[in-house]
Write a protein that holds these residues in place. Structure first.
Motif, PDB file in Angstrom:
ATOM      1  N   LEU A 174     -42.896 -44.378 -22.101  1.00 41.38           N
ATOM      2  CA  LEU A 174     -43.130 -45.756 -22.542  1.00 41.38           C
ATOM      3  C   LEU A 174     -44.618 -46.018 -22.804  1.00 41.38           C
ATOM      4  O   LEU A 174     -44.968 -46.710 -23.767  1.00 41.38           O
ATOM      5  N   GLU A 175     -45.488 -45.469 -21.978  1.00 41.89           N
ATOM      6  CA  GLU A 175     -46.927 -45.616 -22.221  1.00 41.89           C
ATOM      7  C   GLU A 175     -47.308 -44.994 -23.566  1.00 41.89           C
ATOM      8  O   GLU A 175     -48.077 -45.572 -24.333  1.00 41.89           O
ATOM      9  N   ARG A 176     -46.775 -43.831 -23.822  1.00 42.30           N
ATOM     10  CA  ARG A 176     -47.092 -43.146 -25.086  1.00 42.30           C
ATOM     11  C   ARG A 176     -46.529 -43.932 -26.267  1.00 42.30           C
ATOM     12  O   ARG A 176     -47.187 -44.064 -27.297  1.00 42.30           O
ATOM     13  N   ILE A 222     -41.286 -38.351 -29.115  1.00 43.33           N
ATOM     14  CA  ILE A 222     -42.188 -38.099 -27.993  1.00 43.33           C
ATOM     15  C   ILE A 222     -41.538 -37.090 -27.041  1.00 43.33           C
ATOM     16  O   ILE A 222     -40.395 -37.292 -26.615  1.00 43.33           O
ATOM     17  N   PRO A 223     -42.263 -36.029 -26.698  1.00 44.05           N
ATOM     18  CA  PRO A 223     -41.702 -35.039 -25.768  1.00 44.05           C
ATOM     19  C   PRO A 223     -41.491 -35.643 -24.375  1.00 44.05           C
ATOM     20  O   PRO A 223     -42.246 -36.508 -23.946  1.00 44.05           O
ATOM     21  N   PHE A 224     -40.448 -35.182 -23.723  1.00 46.50           N
ATOM     22  CA  PHE A 224     -40.191 -35.607 -22.353  1.00 46.50           C
ATOM     23  C   PHE A 224     -41.130 -34.889 -21.401  1.00 46.50           C
ATOM     24  O   PHE A 224     -41.620 -33.805 -21.703  1.00 46.50           O
ATOM     25  N   VAL A 225     -41.333 -35.491 -20.250  1.00 53.32           N
ATOM     26  CA  VAL A 225     -42.119 -34.863 -19.201  1.00 53.32           C
ATOM     27  C   VAL A 225     -41.161 -33.961 -18.416  1.00 53.32           C
ATOM     28  O   VAL A 225     -40.149 -34.431 -17.892  1.00 53.32           O
ATOM     29  N   LYS A 226     -41.480 -32.680 -18.370  1.00 50.48           N
ATOM     30  CA  LYS A 226     -40.595 -31.723 -17.694  1.00 50.48           C
ATOM     31  C   LYS A 226     -40.436 -32.053 -16.215  1.00 50.48           C
ATOM     32  O   LYS A 226     -41.379 -32.478 -15.559  1.00 50.48           O
TER      33      LYS A 226
END
Length: 155
Positions: free
Chosen positions: A44-46, A140-144
């Motif tokens: 969401l920040e990105r 936007i890529p997910f955070v692993k």
């Protein structure tokens, strides 16, 4: 504005955005956001960094259940909306009950549509509509290591 004031129905939000759009780009993303975790926060920040106003379309309890299955969502839609609205980088939250946000996207007319990078660009609901109006789609890529399903298994 307090967090309650950030939660709007699509009709009132459309009116607000038509005024704001003249000065700032409107970014839209959607999801269930059932149990908020660091992956959601970074996503969401990105998304917010791509424009001036971030609008989150939140799946209703019924549509979240249809997508995620029995036992989901864990948190009710009003609670999920209030949690999202409490984030300083989320400007507005609106709840939708359809299986996809297609109608909501047509109503709100965002300048930028954001989805997770796991979605193929051609499968992003509303992408063609946003692009037809001169907007763009961002992935936007997910955070692993972060997922609601993973958290629920861990619990």
């Amino acid at each position: 504005m307090d967090s309650k004031g950030k939660i709007r129905n699509s009709a009132s939000l459309s009116k607000i955005l038509s005024r704001i759009r003249r000065k700032k780009r409107v970014v839209f993303t959607n999801g269930c956001f059932d149990i908020l975790h660091m992956g959601h926060i970074k996503y969401l920040e990105r998304a917010r960094s791509l424009g001036g106003i971030l609008v989150v379309g939140l799946n209703s309890d019924a549509s979240a259940r249809e997508i995620k299955g029995k036992g989901r969502p864990v948190n009710r839609e009003r609670d999920r909306a209030r949690v999202l609205a409490s984030l300083y980088f989320v400007d507005y939250v609106t709840i939708f009950g359809e299986p996809t946000p297609a109608n909501l996207i047509k109503t709100l007319k965002p300048d930028i549509l954001v989805k997770g990078a796991d979605w193929p660009a051609e499968d992003i609901v509303g992408g063609d509509f946003v692009k037809s109006r001169g907007g763009r789609v961002a992935r936007i890529p997910f955070v692993k290591g972060y997922s609601t399903t993973g958290l629920l298994k861990k619990i």
